[in-house]
Design an enzyme around this catalytic site. Sequence first.
Site, PDB file in Angstrom:
ATOM      1  N   HIS A 146      -6.980  -6.653  -0.605  1.00  0.00           N
ATOM      2  CA  HIS A 146      -5.987  -5.799  -0.420  1.00  0.00           C
ATOM      3  C   HIS A 146      -4.895  -6.030   0.439  1.00  0.00           C
ATOM      4  O   HIS A 146      -3.763  -5.664   0.540  1.00  0.00           O
ATOM      5  CB  HIS A 146      -6.543  -4.481  -0.269  1.00  0.00           C
ATOM      6  CG  HIS A 146      -5.659  -3.205  -0.219  1.00  0.00           C
ATOM      7  ND1 HIS A 146      -4.701  -2.963  -1.258  1.00  0.00           N
ATOM      8  CD2 HIS A 146      -5.206  -2.504   0.978  1.00  0.00           C
ATOM      9  CE1 HIS A 146      -4.348  -2.084  -0.826  1.00  0.00           C
ATOM     10  NE2 HIS A 146      -4.351  -1.645   0.460  1.00  0.00           N
ATOM     11  N   ASP A 164       0.870  -1.152   0.102  1.00  0.00           N
ATOM     12  CA  ASP A 164       0.014  -0.085   0.088  1.00  0.00           C
ATOM     13  C   ASP A 164       1.027   1.281   0.036  1.00  0.00           C
ATOM     14  O   ASP A 164       1.889   1.406  -0.693  1.00  0.00           O
ATOM     15  CB  ASP A 164      -1.025  -0.071   1.064  1.00  0.00           C
ATOM     16  CG  ASP A 164      -2.003   0.966   1.333  1.00  0.00           C
ATOM     17  OD1 ASP A 164      -3.076   0.784   0.466  1.00  0.00           O
ATOM     18  OD2 ASP A 164      -1.875   2.027   1.824  1.00  0.00           O
TER      19      ASP A 164
END
Length: 336
Positions: free
Chosen positions: A311, A114
Amino acid sequence: MPQASDATLTAAMGEPRFFDGVGGVRLGYYSAGPGTGLPIVLCHGFPELAYSWRAQVKALGEAGWRVIAPDARGYGISDAPKGVGLYDIDHLTGDLVALLDHLQAPQAVFVGHDWGGLVSWQMPLLHPARVAGNVGVNTPFLPRSPVDPISAFKARYGDEMYIVRFQEPHTSEALFEADVTKTMRFFMRQPGARDADVAAFSGEGGGKITLDLQSALQRYDSAGDDRQLLPPEELAVFADAFRAKGFEAPINWYRNFNANWRRMEGVPQTIPQPSLMIMAEKDVVLPPVLAELMTPFVPDLEKHLVMGSGHWTQQERPQEVSRVLIDWLDRRFPKP
């Protein structure tokens, strides 16, 4: 005052250590494995902590690697100084350089997920001598765009896109901090599209992808959610940390998108160091297709696709991510 989650954090990560980052900001990190040798620095994203890497810290340490997981500035046990400019790319990469100086390590392999990936991919551009190798988890390397990022986000996704709305002072922080446990339950979910907020967030069902994170959170019913990624004791580690620290500093990272874009003008966009890209099949925001754009800029690149993961890949598929990391490290950086 100690939190109930402290014991869970310590059991997974051990006792923290500290060093001075850029401007003397006190930053914390966790470590495992030998005390010397090539460090493997695990860089977390938003809204995460070094704790996100707990499975990899254990696995890499047991495999004989010197593994380091810092809480980035503004997060967890690290200081959160006031001021948007204190979270630009020079401060964030400079903190990693300061960490290597503290460890007395000339180089490291940086692993970023991320926002941690956005920062770690800039390390070989801004501090190439300190980078032995680089790994992106979900986050690919993308070269500097011809237009500023916020204008590009507005043009593609509209004014409700979450990064665009993050540019507004105070509003997103207030929303996230109103019920931190609910916020973290909203974020830390496994992939799926059974409820309306996920469909709106991802654009599933034929609609335009809006990435309207704030509205999705407002609609989110945490009581009816059956896709929680973390058990309550692990979720509490994140919730307690953000309840104590707040969200202003982490969101300030996003408020430097355009400043970072200006800073990188004229900086060559090629990464020659050995690199690995770990992609997640079901990541809506950072889909695997983005990694196809990396090849011209990262010539020494290997890729691995994690099937079924959303994610939060290192937490959703911890054993696979650890195995892939160790295999790549053992091949590319054999121990003496």
